[in-house]
Design a protein around this motif. Structure first.
Motif, mmCIF file in Angstrom:
data_model
loop_
_atom_site.group_PDB
_atom_site.id
_atom_site.type_symbol
_atom_site.label_atom_id
_atom_site.label_comp_id
_atom_site.label_asym_id
_atom_site.label_seq_id
_atom_site.Cartn_x
_atom_site.Cartn_y
_atom_site.Cartn_z
ATOM 1 N N GLY A 1 38.860 5.091 38.249
ATOM 2 C CA GLY A 1 39.873 6.062 37.816
ATOM 3 C C GLY A 1 40.685 6.572 38.993
ATOM 4 O O GLY A 1 41.921 6.613 38.963
ATOM 5 N N ASP B 1 35.534 4.322 42.800
ATOM 6 C CA ASP B 1 35.815 5.003 41.534
ATOM 7 C C ASP B 1 37.107 4.441 40.952
ATOM 8 O O ASP B 1 38.195 4.677 41.478
ATOM 9 N N LEU C 1 38.760 7.302 28.808
ATOM 10 C CA LEU C 1 39.589 7.953 29.816
ATOM 11 C C LEU C 1 38.723 8.310 31.031
ATOM 12 O O LEU C 1 37.552 8.663 30.841
ATOM 13 N N ARG C 2 39.308 8.164 32.188
ATOM 14 C CA ARG C 2 40.662 7.712 32.443
ATOM 15 C C ARG C 2 40.770 6.205 32.693
ATOM 16 O O ARG C 2 41.761 5.583 32.376
ATOM 17 N N GLY D 1 25.623 3.294 32.268
ATOM 18 C CA GLY D 1 25.799 2.952 30.854
ATOM 19 C C GLY D 1 25.927 4.186 29.978
ATOM 20 O O GLY D 1 26.163 4.072 28.773
ATOM 21 N N GLY D 2 25.786 5.376 30.582
ATOM 22 C CA GLY D 2 25.822 6.613 29.797
ATOM 23 C C GLY D 2 27.133 6.794 29.042
ATOM 24 O O GLY D 2 27.132 7.144 27.854
ATOM 25 N N SER D 3 28.255 6.561 29.715
ATOM 26 C CA SER D 3 29.557 6.787 29.066
ATOM 27 C C SER D 3 29.753 5.835 27.895
ATOM 28 O O SER D 3 30.143 6.242 26.796
ATOM 29 N N MET E 1 34.259 0.138 34.492
ATOM 30 C CA MET E 1 32.966 0.296 35.163
ATOM 31 C C MET E 1 31.844 0.611 34.171
ATOM 32 O O MET E 1 31.977 1.513 33.347
ATOM 33 N N LEU F 1 35.880 11.014 28.484
ATOM 34 C CA LEU F 1 34.531 11.265 29.025
ATOM 35 C C LEU F 1 34.607 11.242 30.538
ATOM 36 O O LEU F 1 35.318 10.413 31.102
ATOM 37 N N TYR F 2 33.935 12.163 31.182
ATOM 38 C CA TYR F 2 33.750 11.994 32.620
ATOM 39 C C TYR F 2 32.286 12.212 32.928
ATOM 40 O O TYR F 2 31.559 12.841 32.140
ATOM 41 N N ALA G 1 28.209 1.687 34.784
ATOM 42 C CA ALA G 1 27.256 2.022 35.849
ATOM 43 C C ALA G 1 25.877 2.334 35.247
ATOM 44 O O ALA G 1 25.071 1.435 35.044
#
Ligand code: PRP
Length: 210
Positions: free
Chosen positions: A202, A200, A78-79, A137-139, A133, A102-103, A135
């Protein structure tokens, strides 16, 4: 090409990515093109799914047919990942859908989690994580670790646009995961946005940009 990284190169994907990159593309069009582009990726992402045989009776005789062997779970982050789910569900309507909220904190760029809901039997399912996306890679790395902790073994990631920094991190932290993208962009800027990117995702899907 790096093992487990699949860049899906197709003229229609290239054309649709151009619409998504265009800052003048309105949310309504962005949503429908994102869905169409995701549909174009489904064939490649599902290519190695195994099938079991079953008999099928045609109007003329009995012959051999096929069903998908494994349970499939789609996991949108999400989102923005929500914009990719319907395209996959159209082809595999019997699949289940888990959600990960997650944001990315705008200062630290670290993912902050706020929602998790999954079906059972993750260990026996093929999990397909969806997020347009990739970016830093953290999410996606956080989502994968969470799923693995709950037993997930076979995981695929589908993203549209990735930065080299995120791909390197993902391959290093989770070399067993297959990654499917439509394009590998140049780099991240200082705010962690992909260049040239599309902004972005989302915000563009849901019309929440300021
Ligand atoms: C964006 C995007 C990914 C993440 C990618 O989400 O949709 O989930 O950032 O960045 P990373 O690879 O560096 O983690 P965002 O934080 O903007 O949340 P949103 O989808 O709710 O807008």
């Amino acid at each position: 090409m790096v093992k487990n990284l699949f860049i899906i190169d197709h003229p229609l994907i290239k054309r649709d990515l151009t619409y998504l990159r265009d800052k003048n593309t309105p949310s309504s069009m962005f949503r429908s093109i994102l869905r169409r582009l995701t549909s174009l990726m489904v064939f490649e992402v599902t290519k190695d799914f195994e099938v079991s045989t079953r008999e099928v009776e045609t109007p003329l005789e009995v012959t051999q047919g096929y069903i998908l062997k494994n349970e499939i779970v789609f996991v949108p982050i999400l989102r923005a990942g929500l914009g990719m789910v319907d395209a996959f569900l159209e082809f595999i309507p019997e699949a289940k859908v888990g959600h990960i909220g997650l944001y990315r904190d705008e200062e630290t760029l670290k993912p902050v989690d706020y929602y998790f809901k999954f079906p059972k039997n993750l260990d026996k399912s093929i999990i397909v994580i969806l997020d347009p996306m990739l970016a830093t890679g953290g999410s996606i790395c956080t989502a994968i670790s969470y799923l693995k902790e709950r037993g997930a073994k076979k995981i695929k990631v589908v993203s549209l646009i990735a930065a080299p920094e995120g791909i390197d991190r993902l391959i290093k932290e989770h070399p067993d995961v297959q990654i499917y993208i439509a394009v590998l962009d140049r780099q991240l800027n200082q705010k962690g946005f992909i260049l040239p990117g599309l902004g972005d995702a989302g915000d563009r899907i849901f019309g929440t940009e300021n």
